[in-house]
Design an enzyme around this catalytic site. Structure first.
Site, mmCIF file in Angstrom:
data_model
loop_
_atom_site.group_PDB
_atom_site.id
_atom_site.type_symbol
_atom_site.label_atom_id
_atom_site.label_comp_id
_atom_site.label_asym_id
_atom_site.label_seq_id
_atom_site.Cartn_x
_atom_site.Cartn_y
_atom_site.Cartn_z
ATOM 1 N N CYS A 1 -53.140 20.310 -108.746
ATOM 2 C CA CYS A 1 -51.775 19.834 -108.489
ATOM 3 C C CYS A 1 -51.507 18.476 -109.124
ATOM 4 O O CYS A 1 -50.357 18.031 -109.165
ATOM 5 C CB CYS A 1 -51.518 19.757 -106.991
ATOM 6 N N ASN B 1 -45.366 23.610 -101.707
ATOM 7 C CA ASN B 1 -46.218 22.979 -102.723
ATOM 8 C C ASN B 1 -46.214 23.853 -103.979
ATOM 9 O O ASN B 1 -46.796 24.927 -103.996
ATOM 10 C CB ASN B 1 -47.632 22.845 -102.143
ATOM 11 N N HIS C 1 -46.490 13.874 -104.909
ATOM 12 C CA HIS C 1 -46.729 15.323 -104.910
ATOM 13 C C HIS C 1 -46.193 15.898 -103.597
ATOM 14 O O HIS C 1 -46.474 15.382 -102.517
ATOM 15 C CB HIS C 1 -48.233 15.561 -105.046
#
Ligand code: UT7
Length: 342
Positions: free
Chosen positions: A129, A299, A269
């Site tokens: 990520c 996410n 994030h």
């Protein structure tokens, strides 16, 4: 896992560059299909209340079967090019951050190069990520060195394709999408002001897809055991994330002589609201300067930061001249932050 002990790492080099690298435009593309927490209540033993309280997520976008990473990467890239008024043949390089490429190879960046009609080098990088921050920082090095003038950076992931939809501990967390940025040269000391990248492979087993590589190829047995899906120790990743995002962002800020008080917009994030809160508190950045859209997308891995940047710009959180800090964490384990003058 080792503690991070490199207050003056390689990210200090910006001040020595002959020219800077800036984000000229950002754009995103997400699937139309919305899957709400209530939809998931019908599939696994979970509740809307549990998901909201533990993560802040309310809904996510899931790609239909006929779409793959390249479709969203292409849409986001076309929009970003149009916004920067850059044509595909002006691109000197394409860097795509993804852990869900269309194929193990060739690189999704090469598929994108062809689809855009660009004539330049293209490669994928994989940093979980944190991928978009790794890609943006990598692109900046090519520009700052004078090797490239214009670089397209894309973060794209369809985590729905590697999610076990029977596993309530992971399937409620993820969504699909893509974001793209066009990076161009600027005055030294402008654009990307500082960055911090890190990794700790000792934490690799905490978040992985066990099968599909050379260690455990995809076999009928591996598939029967669900080894082709994301396997995560959520609690341990959570503890790591709560610590690392704030630490990393603080390090990047200190490398350009700034603190949380100088930040106009913080774009972390988008994995979990509680993790975002921890970073925000550590940096003493007030809530109104923190951009959050995890409630709408979950996410989206490598796409999370560029989607958030795109929306933050649309909504006025990010504006010309603003000091913007992005930070992320993910599989690897990896982490990274960058400080941008917008
Ligand atoms: O980009 C990086 C990707 N990874 C992440 O960002 C993940 C980071 N970790 C997290 O965000 C959190 O750890 C989670 C949201 C995954 C989990 O939250 P938590 O507060 O750490 O919960 P937990 O794992 O400690 O689980 C608490 C309870 C457990 O039940 P018991 O053992 O206490 O009876 C779980 O089985 O919640 C249960 N649980 C659920 N219950 C309802 C786990 N998932 C669910 C669910 N619905 N979806």
């Amino acid at each position: 896992m080792s503690e991070v002990t490199q207050p003056n790492g390689p990210g200090v080099t910006q001040v020595q560059c002959v020219r800077g690298a800036r984000v000229a435009s950002v754009a995103s593309a997400v699937p139309a299909q919305i899957v709400t927490n209530q939809d998931l209540e019908k599939r696994v033993d979970t509740t809307d209340q549990w998901i909201r309280e533990r993560t802040g997520i309310e809904e996510r976008r899931i790609a239909p079967p006929e779409f793959s990473a390249i479709d969203f990467a292409h849409e986001a890239a076309e929009k970003a090019l149009a916004r920067a008024q850059v044509s595909a043949d002006q691109l000197d390089l394409i860097v795509v951050a993804t852990l869900t490429p269309d194929h193990p190879f060739p690189a999704t960046a090469c598929l994108l190069q062809n689809k855009l009609g660009a004539k330049c080098g293209a490669f994928d990088l994989e940093a979980g990520c944190t991928g978009f921050i790794y890609a943006l920082t990598t692109a900046a090095q090519f520009i700052q060195s004078g090797g490239c003038d214009t670089v397209l950076v894309v973060g794209v992931d369809l985590l729905s394709r590697i999610t076990d939809w029977k596993d309530r501990t992971t399937c409620v967390l993820f969504g699909d999408g893509a974001g793209a940025a066009v990076m161009t040269a600027c005055e030294p000391g402008d654009g990307l002001l500082a960055w911090d990248l890190g990794s700790d492979g000792a934490g690799g087993p905490l978040l992985m897809v066990p099968a599909g590589g050379s260690k455990l190829p995809i076999t009928a047995e591996a598939v029967a055991e669900g080894k082709h899906y994301i396997a995560m120790n959520g609690r341990e990743v959570f503890k790591f994330a709560v610590r690392i995002q704030g630490e990393s962002a603080e390090r990047a800020l200190s490398r350009c002589g700034l603190t949380g008080a100088d930040v106009d917009c913080f774009v972390p994030h988008q994995a979990n609201l509680r993790i975002i809160d921890a970073a925000m508190k550590r940096l003493s950045i007030p809530r109104e300067k923190v951009y959050v859209n995890v409630q709408r997308y979950g996410n989206t891995s490598g796409a999370s930061i560029p989607i958030a940047l795109d929306e933050a710009q649309d909504e006025g959180f990010v504006f010309p001249g603003a000091t913007v800090v992005c930070c992320g964490f993910g599989a690897g384990l990896t982490w990274g932050s960058c400080v941008l003058r917008w």
